[in-house]
Design a protein around this motif. Structure first.
Motif, PDB file in Angstrom:
ATOM      1  N   GLN A 119     -32.511  38.527  11.483  1.00 36.16           N
ATOM      2  CA  GLN A 119     -33.347  38.883  10.358  1.00 36.16           C
ATOM      3  C   GLN A 119     -32.508  38.846   9.095  1.00 36.16           C
ATOM      4  N   HIS A 120     -32.912  38.028   8.103  1.00 31.43           N
ATOM      5  CA  HIS A 120     -32.182  37.900   6.854  1.00 31.43           C
ATOM      6  C   HIS A 120     -32.282  39.189   6.062  1.00 31.43           C
ATOM      7  N   ARG A 121     -31.136  39.724   5.654  1.00 35.37           N
ATOM      8  CA  ARG A 121     -31.092  40.928   4.837  1.00 35.37           C
ATOM      9  C   ARG A 121     -30.656  40.640   3.405  1.00 35.37           C
ATOM     10  N   GLY A 122     -30.054  39.471   3.211  1.00 34.91           N
ATOM     11  CA  GLY A 122     -29.593  39.115   1.875  1.00 34.91           C
ATOM     12  C   GLY A 122     -28.582  37.981   1.949  1.00 34.91           C
ATOM     13  N   VAL A 123     -27.971  37.678   0.782  1.00 36.37           N
ATOM     14  CA  VAL A 123     -27.016  36.594   0.708  1.00 36.37           C
ATOM     15  C   VAL A 123     -25.966  36.922  -0.344  1.00 36.37           C
ATOM     16  N   TYR A 124     -24.715  36.573  -0.016  1.00 39.00           N
ATOM     17  CA  TYR A 124     -23.657  36.758  -0.991  1.00 39.00           C
ATOM     18  C   TYR A 124     -23.604  35.562  -1.930  1.00 39.00           C
ATOM     19  N   CYS A 125     -22.789  35.723  -2.975  1.00 39.11           N
ATOM     20  CA  CYS A 125     -22.683  34.636  -3.953  1.00 39.11           C
ATOM     21  C   CYS A 125     -21.994  33.400  -3.401  1.00 39.11           C
ATOM     22  N   ASP A 126     -21.193  33.568  -2.375  1.00 33.49           N
ATOM     23  CA  ASP A 126     -20.532  32.402  -1.776  1.00 33.49           C
ATOM     24  C   ASP A 126     -21.384  31.728  -0.717  1.00 33.49           C
ATOM     25  N   GLY A 127     -22.654  32.186  -0.564  1.00 28.96           N
ATOM     26  CA  GLY A 127     -23.561  31.575   0.396  1.00 28.96           C
ATOM     27  C   GLY A 127     -23.595  32.267   1.731  1.00 28.96           C
ATOM     28  N   THR A 128     -22.776  33.273   1.968  1.00 33.46           N
ATOM     29  CA  THR A 128     -22.778  33.989   3.240  1.00 33.46           C
ATOM     30  C   THR A 128     -24.076  34.773   3.374  1.00 33.46           C
ATOM     31  N   ILE A 129     -24.761  34.590   4.502  1.00 37.47           N
ATOM     32  CA  ILE A 129     -26.071  35.214   4.725  1.00 37.47           C
ATOM     33  C   ILE A 129     -25.858  36.516   5.475  1.00 37.47           C
ATOM     34  N   LEU A 130     -26.422  37.581   4.962  1.00 33.13           N
ATOM     35  CA  LEU A 130     -26.342  38.911   5.573  1.00 33.13           C
ATOM     36  C   LEU A 130     -27.534  39.059   6.502  1.00 33.13           C
ATOM     37  N   VAL A 131     -27.275  39.253   7.817  1.00 41.18           N
ATOM     38  CA  VAL A 131     -28.347  39.283   8.810  1.00 41.18           C
ATOM     39  C   VAL A 131     -28.156  40.471   9.729  1.00 41.18           C
ATOM     40  N   GLN A 132     -29.288  40.819  10.331  1.00 43.00           N
ATOM     41  CA  GLN A 132     -29.267  41.783  11.420  1.00 43.00           C
ATOM     42  C   GLN A 132     -29.592  40.997  12.679  1.00 43.00           C
ATOM     43  N   ALA A 133     -28.661  40.978  13.654  1.00 46.82           N
ATOM     44  CA  ALA A 133     -28.776  40.129  14.837  1.00 46.82           C
ATOM     45  C   ALA A 133     -29.071  40.948  16.066  1.00 46.82           C
ATOM     46  N   GLU A 134     -29.960  40.393  16.946  1.00 46.39           N
ATOM     47  CA  GLU A 134     -30.314  41.035  18.201  1.00 46.39           C
ATOM     48  C   GLU A 134     -30.247  39.995  19.310  1.00 46.39           C
ATOM     49  N   CYS A 135     -29.806  40.477  20.458  1.00 47.29           N
ATOM     50  CA  CYS A 135     -29.719  39.615  21.654  1.00 47.29           C
ATOM     51  C   CYS A 135     -30.244  40.403  22.829  1.00 47.29           C
ATOM     52  N   ASN A 136     -31.377  39.937  23.367  1.00 45.54           N
ATOM     53  CA  ASN A 136     -31.993  40.655  24.490  1.00 45.54           C
ATOM     54  C   ASN A 136     -32.280  42.113  24.112  1.00 45.54           C
ATOM     55  N   PHE A 157     -24.935  43.150  -1.335  1.00 49.28           N
ATOM     56  CA  PHE A 157     -24.832  41.698  -1.459  1.00 49.28           C
ATOM     57  C   PHE A 157     -25.215  41.325  -2.857  1.00 49.28           C
ATOM     58  N   THR A 158     -24.874  40.149  -3.246  1.00 50.32           N
ATOM     59  CA  THR A 158     -25.137  39.633  -4.589  1.00 50.32           C
ATOM     60  C   THR A 158     -25.755  38.272  -4.464  1.00 50.32           C
ATOM     61  N   SER A 159     -26.760  38.000  -5.187  1.00 54.39           N
ATOM     62  CA  SER A 159     -27.428  36.691  -5.160  1.00 54.39           C
ATOM     63  C   SER A 159     -26.654  35.708  -5.988  1.00 54.39           C
ATOM     64  N   GLU A 160     -27.123  34.442  -5.954  1.00 54.82           N
ATOM     65  CA  GLU A 160     -26.437  33.408  -6.704  1.00 54.82           C
ATOM     66  C   GLU A 160     -26.532  33.660  -8.183  1.00 54.82           C
ATOM     67  N   ASN A 161     -27.648  34.169  -8.646  1.00 53.67           N
ATOM     68  CA  ASN A 161     -27.810  34.421 -10.087  1.00 53.67           C
ATOM     69  C   ASN A 161     -27.237  35.779 -10.387  1.00 53.67           C
ATOM     70  N   GLU A 162     -25.945  35.878 -10.135  1.00 56.41           N
ATOM     71  CA  GLU A 162     -25.265  37.174 -10.214  1.00 56.41           C
ATOM     72  C   GLU A 162     -25.178  37.658 -11.647  1.00 56.41           C
ATOM     73  N   GLU A 163     -25.080  36.753 -12.585  1.00 54.40           N
ATOM     74  CA  GLU A 163     -24.943  37.147 -13.976  1.00 54.40           C
ATOM     75  C   GLU A 163     -26.219  37.848 -14.467  1.00 54.40           C
ATOM     76  N   GLN A 164     -27.369  37.405 -13.957  1.00 61.32           N
ATOM     77  CA  GLN A 164     -28.618  37.982 -14.397  1.00 61.32           C
ATOM     78  C   GLN A 164     -28.966  39.265 -13.653  1.00 61.32           C
ATOM     79  N   SER A 165     -28.482  39.397 -12.440  1.00 63.80           N
ATOM     80  CA  SER A 165     -28.863  40.550 -11.623  1.00 63.80           C
ATOM     81  C   SER A 165     -27.678  41.347 -11.172  1.00 63.80           C
ATOM     82  N   ALA A 166     -26.616  41.330 -11.988  1.00 64.95           N
ATOM     83  CA  ALA A 166     -25.422  42.074 -11.572  1.00 64.95           C
ATOM     84  C   ALA A 166     -25.698  43.570 -11.535  1.00 64.95           C
TER      85      ALA A 166
END
Length: 947
Positions: A119-136, A157-166
């Motif tokens: 489940q996507h929780r967010g994304v860092y400015c370098d493109g790293t996706i913050l997720v919550q992972a489940e297995c079985n 986490f920080t989005s790509e438009n970090e300057e606008q939403s810092a």
């Protein structure tokens, strides 16, 4: 797979990266493990190394800059791998490396090749996706935290438009809403972990935290006051929602680009496959149209080859030549004549009787031995006649010619034979083997002929089917039938016969033929040897029959010889009286010149008569010597007064009738330094008399040595290269032996070189004759030992003759440094100087020195430390090579080898221009021209044979 194929084609030819690379640009990198090319991006760069991340797989490694290349614009699309980070977890700052590695392994084992729900929780400015992972239904983050490999934290986490939403980094309300939306769509957004190329897209979260700290970022603290502040600002939710939508929009665009590129690749691949299938279909259609044509064409080609193979004889395969040889040696074999055994027995008795007579020394026993020999001789004559009559009815010559022709044919076909012992029944084994092979081959041929006949019948029926003028009862289906099976059977039969005919024989078959061939050759050689012995025996019997028939009823008589001796004795007495009368008349005061000339004429006539009778005596001696050697060995014992043995022991040289005082001689004082030399004229031919002082011990040795020399000359005569000895006789008043030889005035090698040196071509011709003379002597086991410029004669400046040597001296006495000289050059070999006896090798050393002296006249030779003259002057290379192989201390060239050298082989002269034939002198024949042999007057100094 298409991307990998494209990279493999493009990257090896692409330009390596130089200078400072662009960290956002996509490059091609050579992976170190499998040496394949993948797309990558730079993370860090040093002088010659760099850290790259493979964007389609997610793993990183250190590469050399030379293994990273530029990629074209069509390959500059986003990577297929994404970087994920577990939501709500962080790596403790105090955690050591070992604990971190254990955590990595634990997480790897949990997710390896398993279905992961994220489940996507967010994304860092370098493109790293913050997720919550489940297995079985197990929360992976909770499990990692439970094992103390990570600790829980407040998510940020920080989005790509970090300057606008810092200032709006994170909102619990927005998070709650986002979580709800994501959960509603959770069932549809299920991602499966994909393992590519053995690399796992796993990332170091601890490093990410450190990097955030280094960039000056600070993890915000989420307290209640801050949350309340965000709630009081509803616009903040909208801004955050817009940020998330932009992120999703970008992700969708990226996925769209990837899918569009994949579709374009699939279309291109489909186009390639379509073109390939179309080409295959066309080829298949074309091959189907011409299948019958090709099959018939191939079959016709094989039949043509088979016709050619059948036209050739398969001799090597089935041993027809060997079979023919077996037939010839078995059917036409000629056995020994029945009379041969008795003939050999009587001939052996006859030979024994002759040998007994030859060894008999008692005159009393000679009569019984002669009677026994004569009795056996009559028996031998009868058996020889019977043997000749029997052999005359045998086709020996034709049989030998047939066997020789067969032997030549077999050897040219099968080569040399082998050594085989057990070949007793090989002919029967070979016949059985050949019958089996012929039967097998005959069956194959019959099968081929039958199939071809069926094909011809079908073709004839098929032709009638298309002939409108002929009524055909059969339908087209009946005529066509199963033509494919028929053609296939014909091709199989033809191919089988071709394979059998053209395939190389097995080793067993080759060995069978070789053994039979060996046995045939053994029988041929055995029979040829028998026939050759029969032929030789036949010739011997024929000669015996022709020659002995005259002496069956009579015995040879020496009366003719004694009569000639008596005549010679009377003529010599008259000659002596005339010589005394002439001398007295010349010493008287009243000298009548006419009377003196008349006396001289009478003396010359008497001398000629004496020599004529001496020549008859020599011929009679030769006849008696032949009878003694062949049929009557008792003659010397029965007639000792004839002196037959002395004549035979001297090889026909010794004359008891020739005397010194009967000859008109002129002393050659200038040349008599070593022994008396006299010049005499006999029948207008000039000769030299060489005197040797002898005693009872040396007389027999002189005769023996002169006889060996004369026998060597007799083998080749004028081609021997030796000086001809005419007579050997002893003086009755003085202990002197005289040798009569031809006179070659002004022809010694020394005099020729002093007057007019020989040219190089003349040197080669003259020394070739000298080499012939040495070869003649050495072939008869005679060493000259006294070869020097005064003892070599030049005939017409084109042929050399080796003079005789001192027959009164042995090998150790012939050579002397006093006369073994060529000008100042010593021609005596080093080993002889050191005390060794002269030999054929030392003769060749002397020959080499003479050759060197002739090639370099008036040259001051330098003697080296080993006693050899230095060969450094300029001369013909071939001659220099011969001289260097003669003037040496090791193994020297023999006379036969010298004659084989190129410089002597190429010295053939024009016989019309140069007459180089050496005359053979005779006392009863006048040569056609003796002008070149006539010597000077008595007052002229001449050079003669000197040792």
């Amino acid at each position: 797979m298409n991307l990998s194929r494209i990279l493999e084609e493009v990257c090896p030819l692409a330009t390596p990266v130089f200078g400072t690379p662009d960290l956002n640009k996509v490059y091609g990198g050579l992976y170190s493990e499998d040496k394949s090319w993948y797309r990558c991006k730079f993370k860090t760069v040093s002088d010659d190394r760099c850290v790259v991340t493979y964007i389609d797989y997610g793993n990183s490694e250190v590469l050399k800059r030379g293994t990273v290349v530029e990629l074209a614009e069509d390959l500059q699309y986003p990577g297929l791998a994404n970087k994920y980070r577990l939501w709500g977890l962080q790596i403790p700052l105090q955690q050591d490396v070992m604990q971190f590695d254990k955590g990595r392994k634990y997480l790897y084992n949990m997710i390896y090749e398993k279905l992961i729900r994220i489940q996507h929780r967010g994304v860092y400015c370098d493109g790293t996706i913050l997720v919550q992972a489940e297995c079985n239904d197990i929360d992976i983050g909770e499990e990692v935290a439970k094992k103390c490999f990570a600790e829980k934290c407040k998510p940020t986490f920080t989005s790509e438009n970090e300057e606008q939403s810092a200032s709006h980094s994170w909102s619990p309300a927005l998070y709650s809403k986002r979580q709800t939306d994501t959960c509603q769509k959770g069932d549809k957004k299920v991602h499966q972990f994909n393992k590519q190329k053995g690399r796992i897209p796993f990332y170091d979260q601890k490093g990410d935290v450190k990097r955030d700290c280094q960039m000056g970022r600070r993890m915000p603290e989420f307290n209640a006051s801050y949350v309340n502040m965000l709630k009081s600002k509803p616009d903040q939710k909208l801004v955050e929602e817009i940020c998330n939508l932009k992120f999703e929009n970008k992700a969708l665009h990226e996925n769209f680009s990837v899918l569009e590129l994949e579709i374009r690749k699939l279309k291109l691949e489909a186009q390639y496959q379509k073109e390939g299938y179309t080409k295959q279909i066309e080829e298949l259609q074309n091959s189907t149209k011409s299948a019958v044509e090709k099959e018939l064409h191939g079959l016709a080609s094989k039949v043509a080859t088979l016709r050619k193979v059948r036209g050739e004889h398969l001799n090597d395969r089935f041993g027809d030549l060997v079979s023919n040889g077996i037939r010839i040696v078995s059917e036409g074999y000629l056995s020994s004549p029945q009379s041969l055994e008795a003939l050999d027995r009587v001939w052996e008795e006859y030979s024994l009787a002759q040998e007994t007579l030859r060894l008999c020394e008692k005159l009393d026993d000679i009569e019984n031995l002669v009677n026994k020999r004569n009795e056996v001789c009559h028996q031998l004559y009868a058996y020889a006649k019977e043997f000749i009559d029997e052999v005359d009815h045998l086709p020996i010559v034709e049989r030998m010619d047939s066997l020789k022709e067969l032997c030549s044919t077999l050897e040219s076909t099968y080569g040399p034979t082998t050594e085989e012992d057990d070949l007793e029944n090989i002919f029967d084994q070979f016949s059985e083997w050949k019958n089996e092979k012929l039967e097998e081959y005959s069956n194959i041929r019959c099968e081929t002929d039958s199939s071809l006949h069926m094909l011809c019948s079908w073709l004839n029926n098929f032709r009638e089917l298309f002939d409108l003028s002929v009524d055909v009862a059969e339908t087209s289906d009946e005529v066509a039938g199963n033509v494919g099976v028929l053609l296939n059977s014909v091709e199989v039969a033809v191919s089988k016969e071709l394979t059998t005919s053209l395939t190389e024989q097995s080793e067993t078959d080759k060995m069978m033929i070789l053994k039979a061939y060996t046995k045939v050759m053994q029988n041929i050689k055995k029979e040829l040897q028998l026939l050759s012995s029969i032929e030789k025996k036949y010739f011997a019997c024929t000669e015996f029959k022709l020659q002995i028939v005259e002496w069956l009823t009579k015995t040879p008589d020496v009366g003719q010889l004694l009569s000639i001796k008596k005549t010679i004795k009377g003529l010599k007495a008259q000659l002596r009286l005339k010589i005394v009368e002439k001398n007295n008349f010349e010493e008287s005061d009243e000298c009548d010149h006419e009377q003196a000339e008349k006396l001289k004429e009478e003396i010359a006539v008497l001398r000629n008569r004496v020599f004529h009778e001496i020549n008859k005596e020599m011929k009679e001696y030769e006849l008696l010597s032949s009878l003694v050697e062949k049929w009557f060995p008792e003659l010397p014992l029965l007639h000792p007064e004839a002196g037959i043995l002395k004549f035979m022991n001297s090889d026909g040289l010794l004359s008891s009738s020739l005397e010194r005082d009967l000859l008109e001689t002129v002393p050659l004082k200038e040349l008599s330094r070593k022994r008396p030399l006299l010049c005499c004229i006999i029948q207008d031919q000039k000769f030299i008399l060489k005197g040797y002082s002898v005693d009872n011990a040396t007389e027999a040795k002189v005769v023996e040595r002169a006889a060996r020399y004369h026998k060597a000359w007799s083998n080749c005569k004028e081609d021997s290269g030796l000086l001809h000895i005419m007579f050997l006789f002893f003086c009755k008043s003085d202990p002197v032996a005289y040798i009569m030889v031809p006179f070659y005035p002004d022809s010694s090698l020394k005099m020729v070189q002093d007057k007019c040196p020989l040219t190089p071509l003349e040197v080669a011709a003259v020394m070739k004759g000298v080499a012939k003379g040495l070869h003649t002597l050495h072939a008869s086991s005679i060493t000259h030992g006294s070869l020097h410029p005064n003892n070599v004669f030049v005939v017409n400046r084109k042929q050399g003759i080796v003079g005789d040597f001192d027959f009164s001296k042995d090998l150790g006495q012939r050579s002397s440094e006093h006369w073994m000289l060529a000008e100042k050059l010593s021609i005596l070999s080093p080993e002889v100087k050191n005390g060794h006896l002269v030999s054929s090798s030392s003769d060749m050393y002397t020959y080499g020195c003479l050759l060197l002296w002739l090639l370099l006249p008036n040259h001051d030779f330098i003697i080296q430390s080993d006693g050899l003259p230095e060969i450094g002057a300029v001369m013909d290379e071939k001659m220099k090579d011969v001289v260097s192989k003669l003037i040496c201390t090791g193994v020297r060239l023999t006379a036969a080898q010298v004659l084989e050298q190129d410089c002597f082989i190429l010295t053939e002269l024009n016989p019309a221009e140069y007459d180089v034939n050496v005359p053979v002198y005779s006392l009863n024949e006048q040569p056609e021209s003796v002008s070149s042999l006539n010597g000077p007057t008595q007052n002229t100094t001449v050079e003669v044979c000197q040792e």
